[in-house]
Write a protein that holds these residues in place. Sequence first.
Motif, PDB file in Angstrom:
ATOM      1  N   ALA A   1       1.902   6.428  -6.810  1.00 13.09           N
ATOM      2  CA  ALA A   1       0.734   7.208  -7.217  1.00 13.09           C
ATOM      3  C   ALA A   1       0.954   8.707  -7.023  1.00 13.09           C
ATOM      4  O   ALA A   1       0.325   9.516  -7.682  1.00 13.09           O
ATOM      5  N   MET A   2       1.856   9.066  -6.111  1.00 11.66           N
ATOM      6  CA  MET A   2       2.099  10.493  -5.909  1.00 11.66           C
ATOM      7  C   MET A   2       3.114  11.049  -6.898  1.00 11.66           C
ATOM      8  O   MET A   2       3.424  12.230  -6.866  1.00 11.66           O
ATOM      9  N   GLY A   3       3.658  10.154  -7.727  1.00  9.52           N
ATOM     10  CA  GLY A   3       4.527  10.653  -8.792  1.00  9.52           C
ATOM     11  C   GLY A   3       6.005  10.483  -8.523  1.00  9.52           C
ATOM     12  O   GLY A   3       6.828  11.165  -9.111  1.00  9.52           O
TER      13      GLY A   3
ATOM     14  N   ILE B   1       4.916  15.475   0.577  1.00 11.59           N
ATOM     15  CA  ILE B   1       5.573  14.631  -0.429  1.00 11.59           C
ATOM     16  C   ILE B   1       5.437  15.203  -1.838  1.00 11.59           C
ATOM     17  O   ILE B   1       6.431  15.441  -2.529  1.00 11.59           O
ATOM     18  N   VAL B   2       4.207  15.450  -2.263  1.00  9.98           N
ATOM     19  CA  VAL B   2       4.034  15.949  -3.643  1.00  9.98           C
ATOM     20  C   VAL B   2       4.612  17.356  -3.798  1.00  9.98           C
ATOM     21  O   VAL B   2       5.338  17.613  -4.760  1.00  9.98           O
TER      22      VAL B   2
ATOM     23  N   GLU C   1       5.626  15.701   6.967  1.00  8.62           N
ATOM     24  CA  GLU C   1       6.412  15.178   5.848  1.00  8.62           C
ATOM     25  C   GLU C   1       5.536  14.427   4.855  1.00  8.62           C
ATOM     26  O   GLU C   1       5.736  14.503   3.643  1.00  8.62           O
TER      27      GLU C   1
ATOM     28  N   ASN D   1       0.822  -1.214   0.000  1.00 10.07           N
ATOM     29  CA  ASN D   1       0.000   0.000   0.000  1.00 10.07           C
ATOM     30  C   ASN D   1       0.851   1.257   0.000  1.00 10.07           C
ATOM     31  O   ASN D   1       0.577   2.223  -0.693  1.00 10.07           O
TER      32      ASN D   1
ATOM     33  N   LEU E   1       8.157  16.972  -4.456  1.00 15.50           N
ATOM     34  CA  LEU E   1       8.430  16.495  -5.810  1.00 15.50           C
ATOM     35  C   LEU E   1       8.268  17.638  -6.818  1.00 15.50           C
ATOM     36  O   LEU E   1       8.959  17.696  -7.819  1.00 15.50           O
TER      37      LEU E   1
ATOM     38  N   GLY F   1      -2.305   4.420   3.068  1.00 16.64           N
ATOM     39  CA  GLY F   1      -0.979   4.387   2.435  1.00 16.64           C
ATOM     40  C   GLY F   1      -0.052   5.488   2.894  1.00 16.64           C
ATOM     41  O   GLY F   1       0.829   5.909   2.153  1.00 16.64           O
ATOM     42  N   LEU F   2      -0.231   5.949   4.136  1.00 16.87           N
ATOM     43  CA  LEU F   2       0.701   6.971   4.646  1.00 16.87           C
ATOM     44  C   LEU F   2       2.067   6.331   4.845  1.00 16.87           C
ATOM     45  O   LEU F   2       2.168   5.141   5.152  1.00 16.87           O
ATOM     46  N   PHE F   3       3.148   7.133   4.680  1.00 16.01           N
ATOM     47  CA  PHE F   3       4.494   6.608   4.920  1.00 16.01           C
ATOM     48  C   PHE F   3       4.711   6.505   6.421  1.00 16.01           C
ATOM     49  O   PHE F   3       4.699   7.522   7.107  1.00 16.01           O
TER      50      PHE F   3
ATOM     51  N   ALA G   1       1.246   4.023  -2.862  1.00 12.28           N
ATOM     52  CA  ALA G   1       1.007   5.443  -2.603  1.00 12.28           C
ATOM     53  C   ALA G   1       2.171   6.266  -3.143  1.00 12.28           C
ATOM     54  O   ALA G   1       1.975   7.311  -3.761  1.00 12.28           O
TER      55      ALA G   1
ATOM     56  N   ARG H   1      -2.979  14.951   2.050  1.00  8.94           N
ATOM     57  CA  ARG H   1      -1.861  14.660   1.159  1.00  8.94           C
ATOM     58  C   ARG H   1      -2.304  14.692  -0.309  1.00  8.94           C
ATOM     59  O   ARG H   1      -1.572  15.130  -1.182  1.00  8.94           O
TER      60      ARG H   1
ATOM     61  N   ASN I   1      -4.667   6.871 -13.330  1.00  8.61           N
ATOM     62  CA  ASN I   1      -3.354   7.478 -13.054  1.00  8.61           C
ATOM     63  C   ASN I   1      -2.216   6.516 -13.440  1.00  8.61           C
ATOM     64  O   ASN I   1      -1.101   6.655 -12.976  1.00  8.61           O
TER      65      ASN I   1
ATOM     66  N   ARG J   1       0.920  11.742 -12.623  1.00  9.40           N
ATOM     67  CA  ARG J   1       0.456  11.400 -11.265  1.00  9.40           C
ATOM     68  C   ARG J   1       0.544  12.577 -10.313  1.00  9.40           C
ATOM     69  O   ARG J   1      -0.219  12.683  -9.371  1.00  9.40           O
ATOM     70  N   ARG J   2       1.544  13.457 -10.528  1.00  9.76           N
ATOM     71  CA  ARG J   2       1.654  14.609  -9.630  1.00  9.76           C
ATOM     72  C   ARG J   2       0.500  15.580  -9.831  1.00  9.76           C
ATOM     73  O   ARG J   2       0.266  16.446  -9.001  1.00  9.76           O
TER      74      ARG J   2
ATOM     75  N   TYR K   1       7.498   8.758   7.864  1.00 11.29           N
ATOM     76  CA  TYR K   1       7.408  10.203   7.707  1.00 11.29           C
ATOM     77  C   TYR K   1       6.427  10.756   8.739  1.00 11.29           C
ATOM     78  O   TYR K   1       5.427  10.110   9.046  1.00 11.29           O
TER      79      TYR K   1
ATOM     80  N   TYR L   1      -4.668  11.229  -5.096  1.00 11.69           N
ATOM     81  CA  TYR L   1      -5.068   9.821  -4.972  1.00 11.69           C
ATOM     82  C   TYR L   1      -5.189   9.485  -3.490  1.00 11.69           C
ATOM     83  O   TYR L   1      -4.263   9.709  -2.714  1.00 11.69           O
TER      84      TYR L   1
ATOM     85  N   GLU M   1       5.047   9.802 -14.248  1.00 10.56           N
ATOM     86  CA  GLU M   1       5.338  10.493 -12.980  1.00 10.56           C
ATOM     87  C   GLU M   1       4.717  11.893 -12.960  1.00 10.56           C
ATOM     88  O   GLU M   1       4.161  12.323 -11.950  1.00 10.56           O
TER      89      GLU M   1
END
Lengths: 526, 321
Positions: free
Chosen positions: A124-126, B98-99, B94, A117, B102, B85-87, A121, B147, B48, B74-75, B90, B79, B71
């Motif tokens: 999916a965030m690029g 993320i995005v 953080e 997962n 990026l 699906g959190l890191f 993620a 996010r 995506n 997706r930015r 982080y 989503y 990539e």
Amino acid sequence: MFRMNEHQQTLMEFMRQQSDKLLVQTLQHIGLTFISLFIAVLIGLPLGIYISRVRKLSGPVLGIAGILQTIPSIALLGFMIPLLGIGAKPAIVALLLYALLPIVRNTHTGITGVDSNVKEAAIAMGMNKWQVLFKVELPLAMPVILAGIRTATVINVGVATLASYIAAGGLGEFIFGGISLNNTNMILAGAIPAAMLAILFDFLLSLLQKLNFRKVKGAVKIAPVLLLILSCFYFIPSAYGSKLTAGFTPEFMGRQDGNLGLVSKYRLKIHTIVISDAVMYKAAQEKELDVISGYSTDGRLKAYDLVVLNDDKKIFPPYYAAPLVREDALKKFPQLETTLNKLSGLINDSVMTELNYRTDYLHQTPERVAKDFLQAKGLYKAPQQSNGEVVRLGSKIFGEQYILTNMYSMLIKGYTKYGVETKTGLGGTKIVFDAMTNNQIDVYPEYTGTGLLAILQAPRNVINRLQSSKDSTYAYVKAAFAAQYKIKWLKPIGFNNAYALMMRRQQANELHIKTISDLNRFLNTK
Amino acid sequence: MIKVSNLVKTFGQTHAVNNISFVVAKGETLALLGTSGCGKTTTLKMLNRLIEPDSGTIEIDGQNILSQAPELLRRSIGYVLQNNGLFPHYTVAENIAIVPNLLKWNKAKIETRTNELLEKLHLPKEYLNAYPAELSGGQQQRVGLARALVADAPVLLMDEPFGALDNVTRSKIHAEFKLLDELKRKTIILVTHDVQEAFLLADRIALMDKGQIVQIGTAAELLFNPANDFVKDFLKEQHLQLELKTIKLGDIWQYLPADGRRINTSQLAANAGVWEALDTFKFYPRENINIINQQTREVRSVTFDQLMSAYSRFKNHVPHE
Ligand SMILES: Nc1ncnc2c1ncn2[C@@H]1O[C@H](COP(=O)(O)OP(=O)(O)OP(=O)(O)O)[C@@H](O)[C@H]1O
Ligand SMILES: [Mg+2]
């Protein structure tokens, strides 16, 4: 009249006295451990990542790493010599191969174990695949990878003790030197620091592993730097240059009729590395070593075309070889003494050299060599029915002892009704002699020089008084063993056992070296 | 605007998505509704490019997404995953950044935007330095939403975003979701197997079965004009409740008694559902409710019995039933 060493040295005294060597060996040990670990991480980490991507390969790669892990360490070191010679290189490669499995396996487990997962993620965030690897997969797999590195470190600290077998130094020098010199302090001076290193590194890595995410980011960055610094330890001690290189066994290094005498009587200054008897001759032949210590009757002299340098200052006194027997065994087996003495006076130097040559070079079994010899002398008799009583024979790990033990075994079976049990391959002097004092064996062949210097550890004034005479030495050890250990030296077998320095014949001729003094002169000319 | 045409995806023998086409207008919310395994997630992930379609085309604002770098695509698409699906390594801050990182935003911009979102999503600032494991499920889901929203992408994809929450928390987040201004200007595709959720949050619903769309339309169209028995059966279990929520007080206006306003009673707007009126009677059973028609400013007052009789008269006159 037989005084023990006036003063029994304590471990602390030994360590203090040998602190220079201890420091060098410890640094070498740490260096060996971490150079190989560093390279193993450099190889293992990318490999582990790669097989977590290409799943087809994970089975075969982990399989091969697993097989490498099961090769006995000594055998692996042995395989390395023809490929990489002796010294640090083969030792590092061998250690690296052992460290590889835990690192590759844990990297693979760690990365494939990352929550899909979270990975999804990230994509999916690029994030691109490198960002996913460095920002998500590696950080999340890090505790598992660190566990693998921790395992590899502990394995390496342990296996690195064996590096001294192939002249790569480390704390194994003390451990194996102590075993062959019957010096418990020396063994402990190597074993205790080695164990402490293992515990220390294990503890430090466990701390790193337990750090939470907040702190681990910084710690992971300093780890490679630390690894590099620790690796450098190995190179500090070995900045050393000499025209020729000598390889001496740990036992030779510690004996008065060995390296100690070479230094004090000849003032010999040669770059010396410590190496096991098993690989020393091979290394000399492969030109890894120029001068080696050996026994004058060794069959490998002939096999590898080596010459003995003349001992012109007489520091290697000749000693007798004779069977050692427990006194209570002599009472229990009344026929034993006369049977064992049948061999006395039959084997002189050239005969022993020839017999050794047949096992060492022609690869005949010690059993066959022993039987051929007894038959030629008309001593061989077919074994009798055993009456159930068993004589236990022991031997150290080398060819000559195997041959003698086989002869004794055949004689006992042929001339008495006793059964025989042989326990061959009992490491060095300490192991076989401890086996005897602890009533594990009844008989084994020993040399009076070893009895005097390694077992009794006779003080300097006694050694001087005996004046390197083989008969007075025999008389002294016979009396001392009877008094101290209730162990009897039977009649000498005949041949002389003496240390010798050897070189390749071709090199000795080219350099015009015939005596140890010649060698010294050559080393001292610029 | 999202335009999907003739999308097909097969996994071995499984026809996960079998020739799907639909259009989502700018600012519209479409729910993909259906039983487990009907291909909702697969459809969503093709948008995506987490999954590449076997055939078919997808356009976002007239651009074929299959010709863009994945990539970068997706930015520009938010989503939200079912299990957030959190890191785990982080912090909340953080994770949200993320995005923006990026996209190489500067620190100040990220911080301002993060604080703005935290406020809108009712997350206390103290949580910025917490790790996801230290938050409740509802809070985690809010962070997941933050996010996805932080870069203000025009398109938002959500895969069962509230599936892991308990009923009470889910209702609360549903209510907040409806009020969130950030979402009003976005084109949203929401995957769910919860009929109530689809009816509540979506403008239109695509009901899927075995990799195909069985019917696509508004809640009322599905409810009162089902394309076939599958649609009817799918909604049957909760039919009455859905109906009461779908039919507005304004719809039954003509059947309500034309009495004037009473004083000291509860009030409801005519665009509220019948369900809400019933909910109000639950607490004040013997009272009247004033219903206000915002357009005409007319007010009609009803008792419980009057409401029920107006509802049944409306039902008898609904066509196609
Ligand atoms: N990576 C895959 N490999 C093989 N089969 C897959 C894969 N992903 C999905 N499928 C299959 O495709 C079909 C549709 O799956 P999908 O995940 O789109 O269903 P879903 O509607 O999201 O279901 P759910 O409500 O359970 O999440 C299922 O039969 C599933 O088993
Ligand atoms: Mg799904």
